[in-house]
Design a protein around this motif. Structure first.
Motif: not given
Length: 221
Positions: A175-181, A193-195
């Motif tokens: 599973y994952n979580v991510a934040v980006g633009f 673009a994300s982490y």
């Protein structure tokens, strides 16, 4: 380290929410499909096993793609595939005397995730957050026994034999979580673009926690 990166990304995410341009162009992605190709960089991580055994995975570059549907300007459902081949060092512990031995090799890491992505603004430029789950295939590329062979009659080539080698591998829940633009051009091209922070649920060791940076180019259709 990964917690610091996530906190920094979330801080930038909040700042962008407060400083958004009121005259931003609105998106046309609602009720449309999209696909993207990406390059990624997995960060190094250590995975602790039983009785002192462990795996130290090195940083590595990889590639991937996504396919998704925009339910509305804010919500995207997508399938996300990525592939990488990181080098690793496995520390093995002798069951009799407790001595340690190291193996250096490359593993195959194939990740398939189903994600829900929330874009904060209904605009061409927007920060977003993502959560998802799926499975990850991990192949150590270490033989789990002697090689085997198989033979058959081929209608074109006659009697043919070939050899194969089984390896230690497994497919695990992840599973994952991510934040980006995200930024969209007027011609339906977009960039992301994300982490991302992903976790792999192993059965005989601690869960693997792998951070990664992603750069994507895609098209809305």
């Amino acid at each position: 380290m990964s917690k610091t990166i996530l906190l920094s990304c979330l801080l930038g995410f909040l700042v962008s929410m407060l400083s958004v341009d009121a005259n931003a162009k609105y998106t046309k992605r609602s009720d449309k499909w999209e696909a993207s190709f990406k390059v990624l960089n997995n960060q190094a991580t250590d995975i602790d096993g039983q009785n002192g055994s462990k795996t130290a995975m090195e940083s590595d570059y990889g590639w991937g793609f996504t396919l998704g549907y925009n339910l509305n300007p804010h919500i995207l459902f997508n399938f996300d595939f990525s592939s990488s081949t990181p080098s690793y060092q496995a520390t093995l512990i002798d069951a009799d005397n407790g001595s340690s031995h190291q193996i250096n090799h490359k593993m195959d890491l194939l990740e398939s995730q189903f994600n829900v992505v929330y874009s904060v603004f209904a605009a061409q430029f927007t920060p977003y957050v993502q959560v998802g789950a799926g499975w990850t295939y991990v192949d150590s590329n270490i033989a789990d026994g002697p090689p085997g062979s198989v033979c058959w009659w081929d209608p074109w080539w006659g009697y043919v034999c070939d050899s194969y080698q089984n390896t230690f591998n497994d497919t695990r829940f992840s599973y994952n979580v991510a934040v980006g633009f995200r930024y969209e051009l007027d011609n339906s091209l977009f960039f992301r673009a994300s982490y991302k922070q992903a976790w792999i649920d192993f059965s005989h060791s601690d869960d693997a926690s792998i951070g990664s940076y992603h750069l994507e180019i895609g098209s809305i259709f």
